[in-house]
Design a protein around this motif. Structure first.
Motif, PDB file in Angstrom:
ATOM      1  N   LYS A  15       0.279   5.070   0.621  1.00 50.23           N
ATOM      2  CA  LYS A  15      -0.897   4.656   1.392  1.00 50.23           C
ATOM      3  C   LYS A  15      -1.790   3.711   0.585  1.00 50.23           C
ATOM      4  N   ALA A  16      -1.941   3.976  -0.700  1.00 49.91           N
ATOM      5  CA  ALA A  16      -2.793   3.155  -1.556  1.00 49.91           C
ATOM      6  C   ALA A  16      -2.266   1.728  -1.737  1.00 49.91           C
ATOM      7  N   ASP A  17      -1.014   1.483  -1.373  1.00 45.89           N
ATOM      8  CA  ASP A  17      -0.407   0.157  -1.509  1.00 45.89           C
ATOM      9  C   ASP A  17      -0.714  -0.756  -0.329  1.00 45.89           C
ATOM     10  N   THR A  18      -1.293  -0.225   0.734  1.00 46.36           N
ATOM     11  CA  THR A  18      -1.386  -0.968   1.990  1.00 46.36           C
ATOM     12  C   THR A  18      -2.051  -2.329   1.838  1.00 46.36           C
ATOM     13  N   ALA A  19      -3.179  -2.414   1.168  1.00 44.68           N
ATOM     14  CA  ALA A  19      -3.876  -3.703   1.032  1.00 44.68           C
ATOM     15  C   ALA A  19      -3.004  -4.710   0.293  1.00 44.68           C
ATOM     16  N   ALA A  20      -2.367  -4.290  -0.789  1.00 45.80           N
ATOM     17  CA  ALA A  20      -1.494  -5.203  -1.554  1.00 45.80           C
ATOM     18  C   ALA A  20      -0.290  -5.616  -0.725  1.00 45.80           C
ATOM     19  N   VAL A  21       0.275  -4.689   0.046  1.00 39.58           N
ATOM     20  CA  VAL A  21       1.409  -5.021   0.916  1.00 39.58           C
ATOM     21  C   VAL A  21       0.984  -6.050   1.953  1.00 39.58           C
ATOM     22  N   MET A  22      -0.184  -5.896   2.525  1.00 40.01           N
ATOM     23  CA  MET A  22      -0.653  -6.849   3.531  1.00 40.01           C
ATOM     24  C   MET A  22      -0.866  -8.235   2.926  1.00 40.01           C
ATOM     25  N   THR A  23      -1.244  -8.301   1.655  1.00 44.90           N
ATOM     26  CA  THR A  23      -1.355  -9.595   0.970  1.00 44.90           C
ATOM     27  C   THR A  23       0.023 -10.227   0.817  1.00 44.90           C
ATOM     28  N   VAL A  24       1.016  -9.434   0.429  1.00 47.74           N
ATOM     29  CA  VAL A  24       2.392  -9.933   0.305  1.00 47.74           C
ATOM     30  C   VAL A  24       2.872 -10.442   1.660  1.00 47.74           C
TER      31      VAL A  24
END
Length: 169
Positions: free
Chosen positions: A8-17
């Protein structure tokens, strides 16, 4: 570099990718992912279901993809698959700008192959926009075979070229 399930904590970084991958696809002049897909709720659902995966290194998240052994109903439109039986579906392959052209997409496919073997699946299936020549060339180079067109009916008809790769047991 580590390949792991998305959290869940990866969501912002994933959305940037995904945003960076969306821009790269736009450079091809096609509409794939240009309507906002995959949205944050899609990534969150993938993560909750345990099918979202990332590659990360000390700089952060470099890629995102979803992999599931659940059958993809849209693939029933094709009757020329190279294998029968269970398969791994790969969706939403995205690589950040900094990792583009580094072989990271090939590493994602290597992970998919290992996952398919571990789960005793017969094949990997994936689809992409007909105009996504980079992805189509990449898949062919990795041994995938084009199997036909599937039609997604999400906000209008969307044609995708479907591929598979038989898994050696």
């Amino acid at each position: 570099m580590v390949f792991r399930k998305a959290e869940k904590a990866d969501t912002a970084a994933v959305m940037t990718v995904i945003a960076e991958a969306r821009r790269a696809i736009a450079e091809l002049g096609i509409d794939q992912w240009q309507d906002g897909y995959p949205q944050q709720f899609v990534v969150e659902a993938d993560t909750e279901a345990g099918i979202g995966f990332v590659f990360e290194d000390e700089s952060g998240i470099l890629s995102y993809t979803a992999m599931t052994a659940e059958p993809e109903p849209i693939y029933n439109q094709i009757n020329t698959w190279g294998t029968e039986g269970p398969y791994l579906t790969v969706h939403r392959v995205a690589v950040c700008d900094a990792a583009r052209h580094t072989g990271l997409a090939a590493k994602i496919i290597e992970q998919a192959i290992m996952k398919a073997k571990a789960e005793k699946l017969n094949a990997i299936r994936i689809d992409t926009h007909p105009g996504n020549v980079r992805m189509r060339r990449f898949l062919t180079k990795r041994g995938f075979t084009e199997r036909g067109i599937v039609l997604y009916d999400v906000l209008g008809e969307q044609r995708r070229v479907a591929y598979d790769l038989a898994i050696e047991k």
